[in-house]
Write a protein that holds these residues in place. Sequence first.
Motif, mmCIF file in Angstrom:
data_model
loop_
_atom_site.group_PDB
_atom_site.id
_atom_site.type_symbol
_atom_site.label_atom_id
_atom_site.label_comp_id
_atom_site.label_asym_id
_atom_site.label_seq_id
_atom_site.Cartn_x
_atom_site.Cartn_y
_atom_site.Cartn_z
ATOM 1 N N LEU A 21 0.836 -1.201 0.000
ATOM 2 C CA LEU A 21 0.000 0.000 0.000
ATOM 3 C C LEU A 21 0.870 1.250 0.000
ATOM 4 C CD1 LEU A 21 -2.931 1.158 0.303
ATOM 5 C CD2 LEU A 21 -2.504 1.150 2.777
ATOM 6 N N LEU A 146 -9.670 -2.174 1.040
ATOM 7 C CA LEU A 146 -8.910 -3.110 0.220
ATOM 8 C C LEU A 146 -9.695 -4.378 -0.083
ATOM 9 C CD1 LEU A 146 -5.386 -2.739 1.839
ATOM 10 C CD2 LEU A 146 -5.919 -2.335 -0.571
ATOM 11 N N LEU A 170 -8.987 5.452 -2.623
ATOM 12 C CA LEU A 170 -8.151 4.281 -2.841
ATOM 13 C C LEU A 170 -8.306 3.812 -4.277
ATOM 14 C CD1 LEU A 170 -6.350 1.965 -1.623
ATOM 15 C CD2 LEU A 170 -8.497 0.712 -1.276
#
Length: 208
Positions: A21, A146, A170
């Motif tokens: 990440l 995620l 994201l």
Amino acid sequence: MTSTFSAREINLRYLIDQFSLQRINDPNFFSEWQINLPSLTSLEKQELDRIQSGYFNLLDNPPLLENVVKLTIISPLLFIGGFYLQPYSIKAEKSISIAKESEGVLIEGRLDILILKPQIWAMIIESKQLSFSLEEGLAQLLAYMLADANPNLMTYGLITNGADFQFLKLIQRETPQYGLSNKLFIGNREKDLYQVLQILKKLSAISG
């Protein structure tokens, strides 16, 4: 053998090491929270002012518990924004999991509030006690985000303790990347809560 972790036990270092990440600080990566925000009606502003007054009342009457924060700040904000109506679907205490099979890792957790549109995750809202800092929930929220299996979709999130608000973006690429908005504070005279609702509406339109 697969190792299972609670999302509440995950920190940013773990997500960086296990999922590569990356935090992107370039303001152009997540400019949606500032540019071309929709206008608010006079009625919406009046209702947001009432929420702000409710926040000050909470400060005068501790303790500031999570369920009270949801009832007096988060739920009214979602109602004013129309997020209880179609095409949204509210799911409370939603179970999710994220797996990294090559490493034998499984992260499990539950969302306090999850806003869904058909086929996509529009926003994720994780409410914390007013006494908690947003940083304490950031890794947890990113772990939940995620879990979106579609690498072609941008996912937007909002983390709040009822007083401070911060938005996330994201992008699920081969290397997942995220960016953060500035923190907005419900008690500011500059009416940050107005901008919170404007951003919610803007991200909703993008996701739609």
